[in-house]
Every structure is written in C-alpha cells, then in structure tokens.
Design a protein around this motif. Structure first.
Motif, PDB file in Angstrom:
ATOM      1  N   ALA A  95       0.815  -1.215   0.000  1.00  6.41           N
ATOM      2  CA  ALA A  95       0.000   0.000   0.000  1.00  6.41           C
ATOM      3  C   ALA A  95       0.849   1.267   0.000  1.00  6.41           C
ATOM      4  CB  ALA A  95      -0.933  -0.004   1.201  1.00  6.41           C
ATOM      5  N   THR A  96       2.018   1.208   0.638  1.00  6.70           N
ATOM      6  CA  THR A  96       2.821   2.422   0.776  1.00  6.70           C
ATOM      7  C   THR A  96       4.005   2.400  -0.192  1.00  6.70           C
ATOM      8  OG1 THR A  96       4.326   1.504   2.434  1.00  6.70           O
ATOM      9  CG2 THR A  96       2.272   2.499   3.262  1.00  6.70           C
ATOM     10  N   CYS A  97       4.546   3.577  -0.407  1.00  6.72           N
ATOM     11  CA  CYS A  97       5.717   3.723  -1.253  1.00  6.72           C
ATOM     12  C   CYS A  97       6.885   2.891  -0.695  1.00  6.72           C
ATOM     13  CB  CYS A  97       6.057   5.212  -1.279  1.00  6.72           C
ATOM     14  SG  CYS A  97       7.291   5.650  -2.455  1.00  6.72           S
TER      15      CYS A  97
ATOM     16  N   VAL B  21     -12.031   3.200  -6.066  1.00  7.53           N
ATOM     17  CA  VAL B  21     -11.961   2.372  -4.853  1.00  7.53           C
ATOM     18  C   VAL B  21     -11.065   3.036  -3.805  1.00  7.53           C
ATOM     19  CG1 VAL B  21     -11.197   0.148  -3.911  1.00  7.53           C
ATOM     20  CG2 VAL B  21     -12.429   0.223  -6.105  1.00  7.53           C
ATOM     21  N   ASN B  22      -9.924   3.569  -4.247  1.00  6.73           N
ATOM     22  CA  ASN B  22      -9.010   4.234  -3.310  1.00  6.73           C
ATOM     23  C   ASN B  22      -8.337   5.399  -4.004  1.00  6.73           C
ATOM     24  OD1 ASN B  22      -6.974   5.120  -1.650  1.00  6.73           O
ATOM     25  ND2 ASN B  22      -6.104   3.088  -1.266  1.00  6.73           N
ATOM     26  N   GLN B  23      -8.704   6.581  -3.600  1.00  9.68           N
ATOM     27  CA  GLN B  23      -8.244   7.776  -4.290  1.00  9.68           C
ATOM     28  C   GLN B  23      -6.838   8.210  -3.902  1.00  9.68           C
ATOM     29  OE1 GLN B  23     -11.459  10.708  -4.226  1.00  9.68           O
ATOM     30  NE2 GLN B  23     -10.070  12.055  -5.354  1.00  9.68           N
ATOM     31  N   THR B  24      -6.260   7.628  -2.849  1.00 12.54           N
ATOM     32  CA  THR B  24      -4.902   8.027  -2.464  1.00 12.54           C
ATOM     33  C   THR B  24      -3.849   7.199  -3.216  1.00 12.54           C
ATOM     34  OG1 THR B  24      -4.745   6.481  -0.604  1.00 12.54           O
ATOM     35  CG2 THR B  24      -5.641   8.676  -0.133  1.00 12.54           C
ATOM     36  N   ALA B  25      -4.279   6.059  -3.786  1.00 10.33           N
ATOM     37  CA  ALA B  25      -3.316   5.126  -4.376  1.00 10.33           C
ATOM     38  C   ALA B  25      -2.570   5.675  -5.606  1.00 10.33           C
ATOM     39  CB  ALA B  25      -3.998   3.796  -4.695  1.00 10.33           C
ATOM     40  N   PRO B  26      -3.244   6.354  -6.548  1.00 11.86           N
ATOM     41  CA  PRO B  26      -2.503   6.808  -7.743  1.00 11.86           C
ATOM     42  C   PRO B  26      -1.322   7.725  -7.410  1.00 11.86           C
ATOM     43  CG  PRO B  26      -4.863   6.933  -8.146  1.00 11.86           C
ATOM     44  CD  PRO B  26      -4.701   6.625  -6.688  1.00 11.86           C
ATOM     45  N   GLY B  27      -1.484   8.614  -6.463  1.00  9.98           N
ATOM     46  CA  GLY B  27      -0.388   9.501  -6.062  1.00  9.98           C
ATOM     47  C   GLY B  27       0.780   8.728  -5.480  1.00  9.98           C
ATOM     48  N   ILE B  28       0.446   7.665  -4.734  1.00  9.78           N
ATOM     49  CA  ILE B  28       1.499   6.821  -4.149  1.00  9.78           C
ATOM     50  C   ILE B  28       2.260   6.090  -5.253  1.00  9.78           C
ATOM     51  CG2 ILE B  28       1.890   4.772  -2.706  1.00  9.78           C
ATOM     52  CD1 ILE B  28      -0.501   5.816  -0.948  1.00  9.78           C
ATOM     53  N   VAL B  29       1.536   5.647  -6.289  1.00 11.78           N
ATOM     54  CA  VAL B  29       2.192   4.975  -7.422  1.00 11.78           C
ATOM     55  C   VAL B  29       3.143   5.949  -8.136  1.00 11.78           C
ATOM     56  CG1 VAL B  29       1.815   3.965  -9.713  1.00 11.78           C
ATOM     57  CG2 VAL B  29       0.402   3.240  -7.780  1.00 11.78           C
TER      58      VAL B  29
END
Ligand code: THG
Length: 267
Positions: free
Chosen positions: A136-138, A173-181
C-alpha cells in the motif's frame, strides 16, 4: 514508451468468445491491429472464463495462434507457474522474445519465476505484491522492488530485463493510491543507474468509472512525467496514444514536427 497491447485478454467479450469457439481469426486480427497501432509487445491472457484446469492448454493455443502472425515479444499473463511455463515455451520457440507477466515478490515465487526467465532468456514483470497482498505504501513497494532486483541478479537475469509494476488499482476504490504509485515511480528511477524499467496495467485505474478513458489518459501522462517507460494498455485508444506521444515529445524523447502524431503512426 514500450507499449504492451492489453486487448488479447479473455476478459474482453470478443476475445473471450473467440477462445471459447477456438476461432483464430478474431485473435489474429486483434494482434495485427494492435501492432499496426504501435504496440511493441502483446499481452496474452486467457481470462477468467476458462476453467483453471484448462488454462495451460488454452494459453498454449492462444500463444501459438498469435505467433502465427508476429515475431514481436509476447507477454504471457498468468499468476500460475505451470500455465506460465507452457505459454513461455510456446512464445519463445525459435528464440523469439517473451515477457513473463508476472511474478509477485514472495521469495519462493520470485525464485521460481526468475529461474524460468533465465531458462528462456525472458524479460519479467515484478509486481508490488507479496504474501501480505498489494503493497500500500511507497516504502513497501520499494522494498518489494529491491527484493525483485536482488532475485533477478541471483538467478542470472539481467536487470535490463526486469520491469517493476507498482500496481495501479481503480481510483474509484481508493483515491490516495494513484499519487502513491507516482511517487514510487520517481523513487524506483533513483534506485540504480541505469534505473529499472517501470510498467503499469493502466486500465485497472479507470475500471468502473464513467470517465475511464480520460482518467487513464491523464494518469498515463503523469506517470510518463514521473519516469515510467512501459505501459500495458489499449493501443487502439487514439486519444490515449495521442496523449502518450505528446508527453514523450514534451520530454524531448522524439523530434518535433507539425505532423508528429502522423509520424508516430507511420512508425
Ligand atoms: N499489471 C500487470 N499485468 C496486468 C495488469 C496489471 N494484466 C492484466 C491487467 N492488469 C491489465 N489488463 C487489463 C485489461 C482490461 C481491463 C483492465 C486491465 C479493463 N477493461 C475494461 C475497462 O476498462 O473497463 C473492461 C472489459 C471490457 O470492456 O469488457 O478493465 O496491473 N503486470
């Protein structure tokens, strides 16, 4: 950009039906269309309609069907080692190029899939997934990335042949994920010199969203800006291709002319 055409996948109705009917024509036509649109490689995925027990045999049929019309790299897309071995052996026949899509970062899987990559001189995509699921995290994604590179070196697989996939998931589904990618892509590009290749399965992102084409297209441009150099997507999406080609132009990766979009399509 190393574009891997995503359309030979049993999850699409046209290809799913062709697989069920063992009809080569729609599969071969889709292979040729994607290559004509600029794809460097073709993903080959039997989809989920095929019963598990039949997947290796169906993968072999699908790979052999596509191999009748191209010598380009085929990207064998399955999590199952046996299906992968059968698909890779069929795709690599005659010394032709093949990509293993994919391995996860769990140690025993990494070792088995890297050994296969070494045996067939294949490229290999390493997902940021391990026994705990999708990282989930960088930090977790980078940790799996480093484990993947280490496993490649152990197995004698050239790091140039490794593509790291930080995994994009549906934005609805999860809006924070693209920025983490995106942050993970930037950091992977600083891991080594030359940096490992980075790829994503772009269409996961817009899945289920009304504006999926716009969402995928915008993210592709952002990811290219972050250093991504490969993508699994639909090369027949003209607006997506135009955005990709323009992003590369703006990064000075191709030469400007007023007809640069046309020039890309003429190869
Ligand atoms: N990473 C890697 N490989 C992958 C993925 C990844 N392989 C499979 C997948 N993810 C990439 N391919 C697709 C293909 C189609 C869709 C999503 C990912 C998809 N298509 C339609 C859509 O956009 O809504 C639905 C299907 C249809 O039209 O019938 O969602 O992440 N290494």
């Amino acid at each position: 950009m190393y574009v891997i055409g995503e359309r030979i996948n049993g999850m699409f109705t046209d290809i799913g039906n062709a697989i069920a009917a063992k009809d080569k024509k729609p599969v071969q036509a889709m292979a040729e269309k994607q290559l004509a649109a600029g794809a460097s490689a073709l993903d080959i995925n039997v989809g989920t309609r095929v019963p598990k027990a039949d997947r290796a045999a169906v993968m072999q049929w699908l790979v052999e069907t596509v191999r009748e019309v191209t010598n380009k790299p085929l990207c064998v897309d399955t999590p199952a080692l046996e299906t992968m071995r059968v698909g890779v052996a069929a795709a690599a026949k005659g010394g032709l190029p093949v990509v293993i899509n994919s391995t996860i970062g769990q140690q025993d899987k990494l070792e088995a899939f890297m050994a296969l990559a070494h045996e067939f001189d294949a490229s290999i995509i390493g997902l940021s997934i391990d026994e705990k699921g999708v990282a989930a995290t960088c930090e977790e994604k980078l940790e799996i990335a480093m484990r993947t590179i280490a496993a490649a070196m152990e197995a004698g697989v050239d790091v140039e042949k490794v593509y790291l996939d930080p995994i994009v998931l549906p934005v609805n589904v999860n809006q924070t994920a693209p920025g983490i990618v995106l942050e993970t892509i930037r950091q992977i590009k600083m891991l080594s010199d030359p940096a490992p290749h980075v790829v994503v399965g772009l269409s996961n992102l817009g899945q289920g969203a009304l504006e999926k084409h716009l969402i995928n297209r915008t993210f592709l441009v952002m990811a290219i800006g972050a250093g991504m150099d490969a993508s699994i997507h639909d090369p027949l999406d003209e607006e997506l291709t135009n955005a990709m080609v323009t992003a590369e132009l703006l990064l000075n990766k191709s030469i400007y002319s007023d007809s640069y979009l046309k020039a890309y399509r003429q190869g």
